[in-house]
Design an enzyme around this catalytic site. Structure first.
Site, PDB file in Angstrom:
ATOM      1  N   GLU A 159      -7.388   3.806   8.615  1.00 22.66           N
ATOM      2  CA  GLU A 159      -7.265   4.288  10.006  1.00 22.66           C
ATOM      3  C   GLU A 159      -8.355   5.277  10.396  1.00 22.66           C
ATOM      4  OE1 GLU A 159      -3.234   5.643  10.557  1.00 22.66           O
ATOM      5  OE2 GLU A 159      -2.395   3.703   9.998  1.00 22.66           O
ATOM      6  N   GLU A 281       0.218  -4.412   5.836  1.00 26.70           N
ATOM      7  CA  GLU A 281       1.422  -3.618   6.175  1.00 26.70           C
ATOM      8  C   GLU A 281       2.261  -4.330   7.238  1.00 26.70           C
ATOM      9  OE1 GLU A 281       0.643   0.498   7.167  1.00 26.70           O
ATOM     10  OE2 GLU A 281      -0.889   0.700   5.613  1.00 26.70           O
TER      11      GLU A 281
END
Ligand code: XIL
Length: 360
Positions: A159, A281
């Site tokens: 991220e 994920e």
């Protein structure tokens, strides 16, 4: 021994099928599990795991019967792994790794470098920016040496890109856009050094672990964040940064049909760079109320993502949790939930059966 294991697997599946009221369940042979079928396809089907839940029988049974890989949901994050400078804490993650080895499952390492405020210890926050290269290098080195060859892929960084696609999360910004790890929109030097260090350590210890950069909302070509994510990785590849692949987290929403065409186009361009792509994920959150129609729609999204994985030779299909009972979704996204393959009572949901079907 082998016989006992197989029998208990069958019993487990039988329980799931018998207690599932879904008519979809009737058409399936109950002697198989997701994991068995994924093995035949050479697909790693994993789940994020909170080590503390392993003592719950249903949790552990579901996990080891249905999945062939675990990802530590939190315990390998920075503040858990190195709470004080130079002092690493591996107990919980070691327990998870031992569990995986016992049950013949792979382990994914998650994650060395991440912006999220709650998982960066104060001692890191208090460092000067110029000291962070050394900090992340020691951290990466400590983690990799400890787990050595027990981990098949490390999320080295996670991220790093702003949702707007303007550049990197960094120290000049605030809130969720803040990250200690970059000094500006463009300065990725500390992040790169995490990859260089990981590469030199793996060579030194003779480990062939894969090195990945992951993000959410990075899977759709033509969207600002996805395009920026690609640009950054392309620069790294051109500059020789040792990265093996990218992770698309795939935290999806049932009410929006993913843009499958541009997801495939995004995969293509990373694969054309010579990189591996993984789904790291996956969850598909549903807005309350959780109706049957929404569950079926969710199932179709899960299945479509798996179809893409098969078509594009993507070998990791990892979901972010075992059961809705412990999913991060309800506490993170108000009014949403039911994002995983098993409900709060460990009953298999339509998405589970769709995946089974897809792996036939
Ligand atoms: C989440 C965990 O699931 C939660 O338990 C924790 O409180 C916050 O982090 N992207 C990631 C994961 O890379 O590490 C996050 O996990 C979910 C979003």
């Amino acid at each position: 021994m082998k016989f006992i294991k197989k029998t208990s697997v069958k019993l487990m599946i039988l329980t799931i099928f018998m207690s599932c009221t879904s008519p979809a369940s009737e058409k399936f042979d109950n002697s198989e599990s997701l994991r068995n079928r994924a093995d035949d396809f050479g697909i790693i089907i994993g789940a994020a795991v909170e080590q503390s839940h392993l003592s719950e029988l249903k949790y552990s049974e579901t996990l080891k019967t249905q999945f062939n890989c675990v990802i530590s949901e939190n315990n390998m994050k920075f503040s858990f792994m190195q709470p004080n400078e130079g002092s690493f804490s591996f107990e919980n993650s070691d327990n998870l790794v031992d569990y995986a080895i016992e049950n013949d499952m792979k382990v994914r390492g998650h994650v060395f470098l991440w912006h999220s405020d709650y998982q960066i210890p104060d001692w890191v926050k208090n460092k000067q920016y110029s000291q962070l290269k050394g900090v992340i290098e020691n951290h990466v080195s400590g983690g990799m040496r400890h787990f050595n060859d027990k981990i098949y892929a490390w999320d080295v960084a996670n991220e790093i890109v702003l949702d707007s696609g303007a550049g990197l999360r960094n120290r000049t910004l605030s809130g969720g856009d803040y990250s200690v790890w970059a000094s500006s929109l463009y300065d990725d030097s500390v992040i790169r050094s995490a990859f260089y260090k990981a590469d030199s350590v793996r060579k030194e210890i003779g480990d062939d672990v894969g090195l990945y950069l992951c993000d959410y909302s990075n899977e759709t070509k033509g969207q600002p964040k996805s395009d920026k994510f690609y640009e950054i990785v392309e620069d790294w590849v051109n500059d020789g940064v040792p990265i093996d692949g990218v992770g698309f987290q795939m935290h999806l929403m049932e009410k929006y049909t993913p843009d499958y065409i541009n997801i495939k186009a995004q995969i293509d361009r990373f694969q054309n760079l010579g990189l591996d792509v993984q789904f790291t994920e996956i969850d598909v959150r549903i807005e309350e109320p959780f109706t049957r129609t929404k569950l079926l729609n969710q199932a179709e999204i899960y299945a479509q993502i798996l179809r893409i994985a098969k078509e594009k030779n993507i070998k990791s299909y990892l979901v972010w949790g075992v059961t809705d009972k412990y999913s991060w979704i309800p506490s993170t996204f108000n009014g949403y939930g039911s994002g995983l393959l098993f409900d709060e009572e460990y009953q298999a949901k339509p998405a589970y059966f769709e995946l089974l079907e897809e792996l036939k």
